[in-house]
Write a protein that holds these residues in place. Structure first.
Motif, mmCIF file in Angstrom:
data_model
loop_
_atom_site.group_PDB
_atom_site.id
_atom_site.type_symbol
_atom_site.label_atom_id
_atom_site.label_comp_id
_atom_site.label_asym_id
_atom_site.label_seq_id
_atom_site.Cartn_x
_atom_site.Cartn_y
_atom_site.Cartn_z
ATOM 1 N N SER A 15 -28.641 -32.323 52.263
ATOM 2 C CA SER A 15 -27.939 -32.667 51.006
ATOM 3 C C SER A 15 -26.948 -31.631 51.018
ATOM 4 N N PHE A 16 -25.757 -31.972 50.478
ATOM 5 C CA PHE A 16 -24.610 -31.106 50.006
ATOM 6 C C PHE A 16 -24.721 -29.968 49.240
ATOM 7 N N ASP A 17 -25.898 -29.848 48.539
ATOM 8 C CA ASP A 17 -26.202 -28.543 47.931
ATOM 9 C C ASP A 17 -26.799 -27.481 48.770
ATOM 10 N N GLN A 18 -27.174 -28.186 49.828
ATOM 11 C CA GLN A 18 -27.987 -27.022 50.921
ATOM 12 C C GLN A 18 -27.381 -26.534 51.793
ATOM 13 N N LEU A 19 -25.864 -27.096 51.801
ATOM 14 C CA LEU A 19 -24.705 -26.518 52.843
ATOM 15 C C LEU A 19 -23.800 -25.810 51.832
ATOM 16 N N GLU A 20 -23.695 -25.693 50.514
ATOM 17 C CA GLU A 20 -22.478 -25.604 49.767
ATOM 18 C C GLU A 20 -21.778 -24.145 49.875
ATOM 19 N N ASP A 21 -23.050 -23.264 50.243
ATOM 20 C CA ASP A 21 -22.583 -21.876 50.468
ATOM 21 C C ASP A 21 -21.965 -21.649 51.857
ATOM 22 N N ALA A 22 -22.102 -22.351 52.626
ATOM 23 C CA ALA A 22 -21.639 -22.369 53.947
ATOM 24 C C ALA A 22 -20.059 -22.921 53.908
ATOM 25 N N ASP A 23 -19.546 -23.302 52.630
ATOM 26 C CA ASP A 23 -18.019 -23.901 52.680
ATOM 27 C C ASP A 23 -17.980 -24.798 53.859
ATOM 28 N N THR A 24 -16.905 -24.721 54.502
ATOM 29 C CA THR A 24 -16.512 -25.662 55.579
ATOM 30 C C THR A 24 -16.388 -24.848 56.822
ATOM 31 N N ASP A 25 -17.107 -23.953 56.980
ATOM 32 C CA ASP A 25 -17.353 -22.800 58.459
ATOM 33 C C ASP A 25 -18.397 -23.448 59.270
ATOM 34 N N PRO A 26 -17.809 -23.805 60.496
ATOM 35 C CA PRO A 26 -18.631 -24.967 61.450
ATOM 36 C C PRO A 26 -19.705 -23.712 61.951
ATOM 37 N N ARG A 27 -19.241 -22.694 62.029
ATOM 38 C CA ARG A 27 -20.414 -21.714 62.528
ATOM 39 C C ARG A 27 -21.598 -21.551 61.653
ATOM 40 N N LEU A 28 -21.215 -21.166 60.226
ATOM 41 C CA LEU A 28 -22.199 -21.148 59.376
ATOM 42 C C LEU A 28 -23.178 -22.322 59.421
ATOM 43 N N ILE A 29 -22.434 -23.657 59.214
ATOM 44 C CA ILE A 29 -23.104 -24.768 58.950
ATOM 45 C C ILE A 29 -24.060 -25.223 60.328
ATOM 46 N N SER A 30 -23.602 -24.775 61.439
ATOM 47 C CA SER A 30 -24.298 -25.035 62.610
ATOM 48 C C SER A 30 -25.653 -24.123 62.313
ATOM 49 N N GLN A 31 -25.697 -22.876 62.235
ATOM 50 C CA GLN A 31 -26.510 -21.922 62.030
ATOM 51 C C GLN A 31 -27.604 -22.467 61.102
ATOM 52 N N LYS A 32 -27.024 -22.882 59.878
ATOM 53 C CA LYS A 32 -28.087 -23.484 58.921
ATOM 54 C C LYS A 32 -28.651 -24.730 59.276
ATOM 55 N N LEU A 33 -27.931 -25.423 60.162
ATOM 56 C CA LEU A 33 -28.738 -26.761 60.518
ATOM 57 C C LEU A 33 -29.447 -26.320 61.715
ATOM 58 N N GLY A 34 -29.705 -25.246 62.310
ATOM 59 C CA GLY A 34 -30.466 -25.084 63.687
ATOM 60 C C GLY A 34 -29.630 -25.645 64.765
ATOM 61 N N LEU A 35 -28.472 -25.428 64.779
ATOM 62 C CA LEU A 35 -27.567 -25.976 65.942
ATOM 63 C C LEU A 35 -26.904 -25.071 66.478
ATOM 64 N N THR A 36 -26.546 -25.076 67.879
ATOM 65 C CA THR A 36 -25.943 -24.058 68.624
ATOM 66 C C THR A 36 -24.512 -24.332 68.197
ATOM 67 N N TYR A 37 -23.715 -23.062 67.893
ATOM 68 C CA TYR A 37 -22.445 -23.442 67.718
ATOM 69 C C TYR A 37 -21.610 -23.267 68.984
ATOM 70 N N ASP A 38 -20.794 -24.193 69.329
ATOM 71 C CA ASP A 38 -19.821 -23.845 70.348
ATOM 72 C C ASP A 38 -18.374 -23.753 69.995
ATOM 73 N N PRO A 39 -17.932 -22.357 70.010
ATOM 74 C CA PRO A 39 -16.600 -22.030 69.583
ATOM 75 C C PRO A 39 -15.408 -22.971 70.405
ATOM 76 N N ASN A 40 -15.563 -23.631 71.500
ATOM 77 C CA ASN A 40 -14.818 -24.541 72.125
ATOM 78 C C ASN A 40 -14.786 -25.730 71.443
ATOM 79 N N ALA A 41 -15.703 -26.417 70.912
ATOM 80 C CA ALA A 41 -15.909 -27.792 70.394
ATOM 81 C C ALA A 41 -14.916 -27.947 69.002
ATOM 82 N N ASN A 42 -14.708 -29.198 68.795
ATOM 83 C CA ASN A 42 -14.022 -29.559 67.625
ATOM 84 C C ASN A 42 -14.822 -30.224 66.636
#
Length: 203
Positions: A15-42
């Motif tokens: 839900s949106f409220d679960q990610l709201e504090d990560a803003d639009t930062d893909p690194r933080l969002i990936s971490q919060k979702l339990g995903l590996t962040y790839d700095p070379n990905a779009n």
């Protein structure tokens, strides 16, 4: 994905409220979702108004617990993942072993050229697992591939916390979604049911 009840997009969400504090930062969002962040990905952020989208997509959503995801697999892909299989692998103990074997394969470079069940099987053949355990592990990889319950899947409806700066065991609440009608993004946009933020970058 094509399941017994239809064909359409399959995805995991929170839900949106679960990610709201990560803003639009893909690194933080990936971490919060339990995903590996790839700095070379779009990365893009897709925000779906589930109430507005549901009449169009016919979405089926389940909380990501062992029980619910097992029932989803048994119902939608019964030939690939019957109850006799999910009863064995959808447990904390087997998930822990799967995660260990998956990460070992990853560290050994098994997926460097291609992410595939065959390459995972090649890794399993270097272990001392029994033939039956290797078969279960390979089938579990195929479930990972088809449904998305990955090596960090916990089975309690929450994501694994992969952010070392946050002192808590779990991340966000997660849901498995299956849109049983084939709907494209422009159709959802016409119904004001979706917002897409492309080109995300760390803040």
């Amino acid at each position: 994905m094509t399941g017994k009840s239809g064909t359409g997009a399959k995805y995991w969400s929170t839900s949106f409220d679960q990610l709201e504090d990560a803003d639009t930062d893909p690194r933080l969002i990936s971490q919060k979702l339990g995903l590996t962040y790839d700095p070379n990905a779009n990365y893009s952020l897709v925000i779906v108004d589930s109430q507005a989208a549901a009449p169009l997509t016919g979405v089926k959503s389940v909380s990501a617990t062992f029980e619910n995801v097992s029932e989803f697999a048994n119902t939608e892909l019964p030939d690939d993942f019957p109850k006799s299989f999910t009863d064995k692998v959808m447990t904390p103990e087997f998930q822990s072993e799967y995660s260990s074997q998956y990460k070992a394969a990853q560290d050994a470079g098994a997926f460097d050229k291609k992410w595939s069940a065959k390459n995972f099987e090649n890794h399993l053949n270097t272990t001392d697992l029994s033939s039956s355990d290797k078969a279960l592990m390979k089938q579990r990889f195929e479930m990972h591939e088809a449904i998305g319950n990955n090596d960090d899947y916990l089975g309690n409806g929450l994501t694994k916390n992969n952010n070392p700066t946050v002192k808590q065991e779990y991340g966000v609440v997660e849901t498995l979604n299956f849109e049983r009608n084939e709907v494209n993004l422009s159709q959802l946009d016409q119904k004001n049911a979706i917002t897409i933020l492309p080109g995300l970058s760390p803040i």
